[in-house]
Motif scaffolding. Structure first.
Motif, short mmCIF file in Angstrom:
data_model
loop_
_atom_site.label_atom_id
_atom_site.label_comp_id
_atom_site.label_asym_id
_atom_site.label_seq_id
_atom_site.Cartn_x
_atom_site.Cartn_y
_atom_site.Cartn_z
N PRO A 173 0.82 -1.22 0.00
CA PRO A 173 0.00 0.00 0.00
C PRO A 173 0.85 1.28 0.00
O PRO A 173 0.43 2.31 -0.51
N ALA A 174 2.06 1.19 0.53
CA ALA A 174 2.95 2.35 0.53
C ALA A 174 3.34 2.75 -0.90
O ALA A 174 3.62 3.92 -1.16
N TYR A 175 3.35 1.79 -1.80
CA TYR A 175 3.70 2.09 -3.19
C TYR A 175 2.73 3.12 -3.78
O TYR A 175 3.15 4.10 -4.37
N ASP A 176 1.45 2.88 -3.61
CA ASP A 176 0.45 3.76 -4.21
C ASP A 176 0.60 5.21 -3.72
O ASP A 176 0.60 6.14 -4.52
N ALA A 177 0.77 5.37 -2.42
CA ALA A 177 0.94 6.72 -1.87
C ALA A 177 2.23 7.36 -2.36
O ALA A 177 2.25 8.54 -2.74
N ALA A 178 3.31 6.60 -2.39
CA ALA A 178 4.60 7.13 -2.85
C ALA A 178 4.55 7.47 -4.34
O ALA A 178 5.11 8.48 -4.78
N TRP A 179 3.87 6.64 -5.11
CA TRP A 179 3.76 6.88 -6.55
C TRP A 179 3.01 8.19 -6.82
O TRP A 179 3.46 9.03 -7.58
N LEU A 180 1.87 8.36 -6.16
CA LEU A 180 1.10 9.60 -6.33
C LEU A 180 1.90 10.82 -5.87
O LEU A 180 1.90 11.86 -6.52
N LYS A 181 2.60 10.65 -4.74
CA LYS A 181 3.40 11.75 -4.20
C LYS A 181 4.52 12.14 -5.17
O LYS A 181 4.85 13.32 -5.29
N ALA A 182 5.10 11.19 -5.86
CA ALA A 182 6.18 11.49 -6.82
C ALA A 182 5.63 12.12 -8.10
O ALA A 182 6.28 12.98 -8.71
N GLN A 183 4.46 11.70 -8.52
CA GLN A 183 3.89 12.19 -9.78
C GLN A 183 3.50 13.67 -9.71
O GLN A 183 3.70 14.40 -10.68
N TYR A 184 2.94 14.08 -8.60
CA TYR A 184 2.43 15.45 -8.51
C TYR A 184 3.51 16.51 -8.75
O TYR A 184 3.36 17.34 -9.66
N PRO A 185 4.61 16.54 -7.99
CA PRO A 185 5.59 17.61 -8.22
C PRO A 185 6.25 17.51 -9.60
O PRO A 185 6.60 18.54 -10.20
#
Length: 181
Positions: free
Chosen positions: A123-135
């Motif tokens: 589940p940490a992958y999904d949050a980290a992926w979204l967090k990386a995509q935004y900036p």
């Protein structure tokens, strides 16, 4: 004396003809071979867009198999598809204007991809992926806007204008519109 005058007259007629013919064919030559200058900003956009697209293609494809939610999986697939299309335009435009593109992502992008991969299937992958995509998308959009307002090459500016709505939509997808991790 007659031959000298004839030769001079003949030379003058030839010179005039060449000048007139050259002047009438000059616009056609200019339009077919002239490429407007490519500014530092134009080059910066093409380079950053290409490297960003390479990263988005990699991480989008990665999300299709590594995400734990259908939403991140779907958004990853959308980003993979869209950035493949965007990069085709970047590569084509760069070739037209004579800009050589890098062959790979930046070192920072490669580190981010590896860090995301280490979280795959959690589940940490999904949050980290979204967090990386935004900036990454926000930074790209800022560069696109700068190119649109201050770029000099019309082909590069046109590319930026066509990419803008896609990148803006991606920001909405990863920040507040689609997935909530």
């Amino acid at each position: 004396m007659y031959t000298t005058r004839s030769r001079a007259r003949f030379a003058a007629v030839c010179a005039t003809t060449l000048c007139v013919m050259g002047a009438t064919s000059l616009p056609a030559l200019a339009s077919s071979s002239f490429s407007p200058a490519v500014s530092t900003l134009d080059r910066q956009l093409l380079t950053a867009a290409h490297q960003g697209n390479l990263w988005e293609i990699t991480t989008g494809q990665q999300a299709e198999s590594a995400a734990t939610t259908a939403c991140v999986n779907r958004v990853g697939a959308d980003l993979f598809r869209d950035h493949n299309a965007l990069d085709a335009g970047v590569v084509k435009t760069a070739a037209k204007v004579g800009v050589t593109l890098p062959s790979r992502q930046t070192d920072e992008q490669l580190r981010q991809t590896a860090a995301l991969k280490s979280l795959a299937g959690t589940p940490a992958y999904d949050a980290a992926w979204l967090k990386a995509q935004y900036p990454a998308h926000v930074k790209t959009l800022a560069l696109i806007d700068k190119e649109i307002s201050s770029g000099t090459n019309p082909l590069v500016k046109s590319l930026a204008k066509s990419a803008r709505p896609v990148v803006a939509r991606h920001i909405q997808m990863v920040k507040r519109g689609v997935c909530h991790a």
